[in-house]
Scaffold this active site. Structure first.
Site, PDB file in Angstrom:
ATOM      1  N   CYS A   1       0.364   4.060   0.300  1.00  0.00           N
ATOM      2  CA  CYS A   1      -0.491   5.500   1.118  1.00  0.00           C
ATOM      3  C   CYS A   1      -0.398   4.780   2.378  1.00  0.00           C
ATOM      4  O   CYS A   1      -1.053   5.663   3.768  1.00  0.00           O
ATOM      5  CB  CYS A   1      -2.798   5.965   1.426  1.00  0.00           C
ATOM      6  SG  CYS A   1      -2.733   5.175  -0.752  1.00  0.00           S
TER       7      CYS A   1
ATOM      8  N   CYS B   1      -1.519  -5.026  -1.189  1.00  0.00           N
ATOM      9  CA  CYS B   1      -2.979  -5.168  -1.824  1.00  0.00           C
ATOM     10  C   CYS B   1      -3.726  -6.296  -2.430  1.00  0.00           C
ATOM     11  O   CYS B   1      -2.777  -6.906  -3.529  1.00  0.00           O
ATOM     12  CB  CYS B   1      -2.810  -3.720  -2.438  1.00  0.00           C
ATOM     13  SG  CYS B   1      -4.347  -3.039  -3.536  1.00  0.00           S
TER      14      CYS B   1
ATOM     15  N   CYS C   1       0.532  -1.350   0.203  1.00  0.00           N
ATOM     16  CA  CYS C   1      -0.251  -0.155   0.001  1.00  0.00           C
ATOM     17  C   CYS C   1       0.657   1.374   0.178  1.00  0.00           C
ATOM     18  O   CYS C   1       1.686   1.681   0.357  1.00  0.00           O
ATOM     19  CB  CYS C   1      -0.509  -0.744   1.273  1.00  0.00           C
ATOM     20  SG  CYS C   1      -1.838   1.326   1.559  1.00  0.00           S
TER      21      CYS C   1
ATOM     22  N   CYS D   1      -4.792  -5.529   0.680  1.00  0.00           N
ATOM     23  CA  CYS D   1      -4.868  -5.387   2.472  1.00  0.00           C
ATOM     24  C   CYS D   1      -6.179  -6.346   2.932  1.00  0.00           C
ATOM     25  O   CYS D   1      -7.402  -6.037   2.325  1.00  0.00           O
ATOM     26  CB  CYS D   1      -4.411  -3.640   2.733  1.00  0.00           C
ATOM     27  SG  CYS D   1      -6.510  -2.740   2.367  1.00  0.00           S
TER      28      CYS D   1
ATOM     29  N   CYS E   1     -10.928   1.018   2.046  1.00  0.00           N
ATOM     30  CA  CYS E   1      -9.744   0.779   1.515  1.00  0.00           C
ATOM     31  C   CYS E   1      -8.769   2.411   1.597  1.00  0.00           C
ATOM     32  O   CYS E   1      -9.368   3.310   1.333  1.00  0.00           O
ATOM     33  CB  CYS E   1      -9.903   1.137  -0.331  1.00  0.00           C
ATOM     34  SG  CYS E   1      -7.929   0.816  -0.733  1.00  0.00           S
TER      35      CYS E   1
END
Length: 102
Positions: free
Chosen positions: A55, A72, A53, A74, A83
């Site tokens: 982010c 991902c 991920c 996750c 998400c």
């Protein structure tokens, strides 16, 4: 979306489309967000061998990849359709578009 991308980006795009359809989730109505997330996933796939991920902040990305929790899709996405990156959104999410293809 721009058409000249790495193999990893193309693979992440195909994965995202397939996963969105399978989970009945949708891409963000702002496709620039979707593109940035896919670029981050592809970069991590190239660098670490897994679509970690993009982010989240990690002290040790290699360790996180090995744990697989944030790869991902996750665990929160698989378990609750949550998400953090806004890549996969449920249709009741105010930012969800109507598309499952890119």
């Amino acid at each position: 979306m721009i058409e000249s991308y790495s193999d990893s980006f193309v693979a992440m795009k195909k994965f995202a489309e397939t996963y969105a359809k399978r989970t009945n989730t949708f891409f963000c109505n702002d496709l620039s967000i979707t593109q940035i997330v896919l670029e981050g996933l592809a970069k991590h796939k190239d660098e670490y061998g897994a679509p970690l991920c993009p982010c989240r902040h990690y002290d040790d990305k290699s360790e996180e990849v090995a744990s697989t929790y944030w790869n991902c899709p996750c665990v929160p996405m698989r378990e609750r359709k949550e998400c953090h990156c806004m890549l996969f959104l449920t249709k009741d999410n105010e930012f969800a578009g109507s598309s499952q293809t890119l």
